[in-house]
Design a protein around this motif. Structure first.
Motif, PDB file in Angstrom:
ATOM      1  N   LYS A 145      -1.929   9.651   3.819  1.00 37.09           N
ATOM      2  CA  LYS A 145      -1.895   9.821   2.373  1.00 37.09           C
ATOM      3  C   LYS A 145      -0.536   9.384   1.832  1.00 37.09           C
ATOM      4  O   LYS A 145       0.481   9.511   2.525  1.00 37.09           O
ATOM      5  N   PRO A 146      -0.486   8.882   0.605  1.00 37.84           N
ATOM      6  CA  PRO A 146       0.819   8.555   0.009  1.00 37.84           C
ATOM      7  C   PRO A 146       1.685   9.802  -0.080  1.00 37.84           C
ATOM      8  O   PRO A 146       1.199  10.877  -0.434  1.00 37.84           O
ATOM      9  N   ASN A 147       2.940   9.677   0.277  1.00 33.34           N
ATOM     10  CA  ASN A 147       3.865  10.819   0.251  1.00 33.34           C
ATOM     11  C   ASN A 147       5.121  10.396  -0.504  1.00 33.34           C
ATOM     12  O   ASN A 147       5.925   9.614  -0.010  1.00 33.34           O
ATOM     13  N   ASP A 176       0.857  -1.191   0.000  1.00 37.51           N
ATOM     14  CA  ASP A 176       0.000   0.000   0.000  1.00 37.51           C
ATOM     15  C   ASP A 176       0.892   1.241   0.000  1.00 37.51           C
ATOM     16  O   ASP A 176       1.688   1.426   0.932  1.00 37.51           O
ATOM     17  N   PRO A 177       0.810   2.100  -1.030  1.00 35.45           N
ATOM     18  CA  PRO A 177       1.693   3.268  -1.136  1.00 35.45           C
ATOM     19  C   PRO A 177       1.587   4.240   0.032  1.00 35.45           C
ATOM     20  O   PRO A 177       2.481   5.051   0.237  1.00 35.45           O
ATOM     21  N   ARG A 178       0.531   4.136   0.804  1.00 35.64           N
ATOM     22  CA  ARG A 178       0.397   5.020   1.965  1.00 35.64           C
ATOM     23  C   ARG A 178       1.409   4.681   3.058  1.00 35.64           C
ATOM     24  O   ARG A 178       1.757   5.535   3.879  1.00 35.64           O
ATOM     25  N   GLU A 226      11.670   4.928  -3.251  1.00 38.05           N
ATOM     26  CA  GLU A 226      10.785   5.935  -2.660  1.00 38.05           C
ATOM     27  C   GLU A 226      11.513   6.683  -1.545  1.00 38.05           C
ATOM     28  O   GLU A 226      12.161   6.055  -0.705  1.00 38.05           O
ATOM     29  N   MET A 283       3.731   4.976  -6.704  1.00 37.83           N
ATOM     30  CA  MET A 283       2.412   4.707  -7.265  1.00 37.83           C
ATOM     31  C   MET A 283       1.332   5.253  -6.357  1.00 37.83           C
ATOM     32  O   MET A 283       1.545   5.412  -5.146  1.00 37.83           O
ATOM     33  N   SER A 284       0.179   5.524  -6.931  1.00 38.99           N
ATOM     34  CA  SER A 284      -1.002   5.853  -6.136  1.00 38.99           C
ATOM     35  C   SER A 284      -1.611   4.539  -5.646  1.00 38.99           C
ATOM     36  O   SER A 284      -1.217   3.449  -6.084  1.00 38.99           O
ATOM     37  N   VAL A 285      -2.590   4.633  -4.759  1.00 38.53           N
ATOM     38  CA  VAL A 285      -3.274   3.436  -4.286  1.00 38.53           C
ATOM     39  C   VAL A 285      -3.922   2.706  -5.462  1.00 38.53           C
ATOM     40  O   VAL A 285      -3.853   1.478  -5.568  1.00 38.53           O
ATOM     41  N   GLU A 286      -4.542   3.458  -6.357  1.00 37.56           N
ATOM     42  CA  GLU A 286      -5.205   2.865  -7.513  1.00 37.56           C
ATOM     43  C   GLU A 286      -4.200   2.186  -8.446  1.00 37.56           C
ATOM     44  O   GLU A 286      -4.448   1.093  -8.967  1.00 37.56           O
ATOM     45  N   GLU A 287      -3.067   2.825  -8.642  1.00 35.71           N
ATOM     46  CA  GLU A 287      -2.036   2.241  -9.497  1.00 35.71           C
ATOM     47  C   GLU A 287      -1.466   0.960  -8.881  1.00 35.71           C
ATOM     48  O   GLU A 287      -1.161  -0.001  -9.597  1.00 35.71           O
TER      49      GLU A 287
END
Length: 311
Positions: A269-271, A217-219, A247, A275-279
């Protein structure tokens, strides 16, 4: 099918008997980091790789078979280090060498202590190798790591070779026999070779990180929590960028305040994630489909067979 050649892969030798070191060496015969564990681990892992990844199956079976040969070398060395003990145990006369070894209270207590530590080896087996570790704990299939995913299994194998290598390194400190040290050095060096083979095999699987198919999870993938107070340490594990995903690390100096302000990280939130969560979810589906197809393509519909015996 297995074919046994009676000659050892390495010509094991000992300068003289050494029952105490023989007991220690059992760690590499039936211990959790020993040769039997390695052989059974790679042998077991190979089954899942047989049809979808035949090249890696071939490597796993070759190395598993070599590990069985190393088990034979360790067993032969243990037996030579115990040379004469079995015969002495059958000699009930007071003049036998083993009886002379235990003359006096301290000597007898020492032998009793050795037998209590590992009764299977010192008393029950009569000096032959036992499928136990150096403390007499029986070997267990629980030692074997086989997850059916090569991105996981190969990393387990790299770790197994690393642990076996350091065990041989430590064992060499407890023997002064140059002949035994040569054998241990050979076995240790083969762990180094196998480590590299597994690394190379892992590199052929793309993508192979993170292990498995589901992306992180990118978050949360680049958060570092400073959870121990005192003199702080910084390094490539918490500053700069992560070595594989690339990252930038997010250093959380006050984890309690951060967790509170993000409702237990649910509002994190992703920082600077790649990738985003969707990606990430999309990537997970892509890798899942790729791995699934690799396995499905290799398994025929209907009748299946392990080998074809071409004349």
């Amino acid at each position: 099918m297995f074919y046994h050649a009676k000659e050892l892969q390495f010509n094991a030798r000992v300068s003289k008997p050494d029952p105490k070191f023989a007991s220690l060496l059992l760690e590499q015969f039936g211990g959790m980091n020993g040769e039997l564990k390695a052989a059974m681990q790679y042998f077991t892992q190979a089954f899942a790789a047989r049809q979808p990844y035949p090249e890696i199956y071939d490597m796993l079976m070759d190395i598993a078979t070599e590990e069985f040969s190393h088990l034979e070398i360790v067993g032969a060395t243990i037996q030579m280090l115990m040379n004469g003990v079995n015969g002495e145990l059958k000699d009930i006369s007071e003049q036998s060498e083993i009886m002379q070894m235990v003359v006096g209270k301290s000597e007898k207590e020492n032998i009793i202590h050795e037998a209590m530590v590992n009764p299977m080896f010192m008393v029950v087996s009569g000096g032959g190798p036992t499928v136990t570790n150096s403390q007499g704990v029986p070997w267990s299939g629980y030692y074997v790591d086989a997850n059916g995913d090569l991105t996981v299994d190969l990393r387990s194998d790299i770790a197994a070779e690393t642990r076996a290598k350091i065990t041989y390194e430590y064992l060499m400190q407890f023997t002064g026999d140059p002949e035994v040290k040569e054998t241990l050095k050979f076995l240790m060096t083969r762990e180094v070779a196998h480590h590299q083979m597994f690394e190379a095999a892992l590199s052929t699987l793309k993508p192979n990180f993170p292990p498995g198919v589901t992306q992180g999870d990118p978050r949360y993938s680049n958060l570092y929590f400073n959870l121990s107070k005192g003199q702080e340490a910084r390094g490539p594990w918490n500053e700069g960028s992560s070595p594989i995903l690339g990252e930038p690390w997010q250093y959380i100096d006050d984890p309690q305040a951060h967790v509170t302000s993000t409702d237990g990280l649910r509002e994190q939130k992703p920082n600077d994630a790649i990738m985003s969560v969707e990606e990430a979810d999309k990537k997970s589906m892509e890798v899942s489909q790729q791995r699934s197809e690799e396995v499905k393509r290799a398994v025929p519909k209907g009748s299946n067979q392990w080998n074809r015996y071409d004349s």
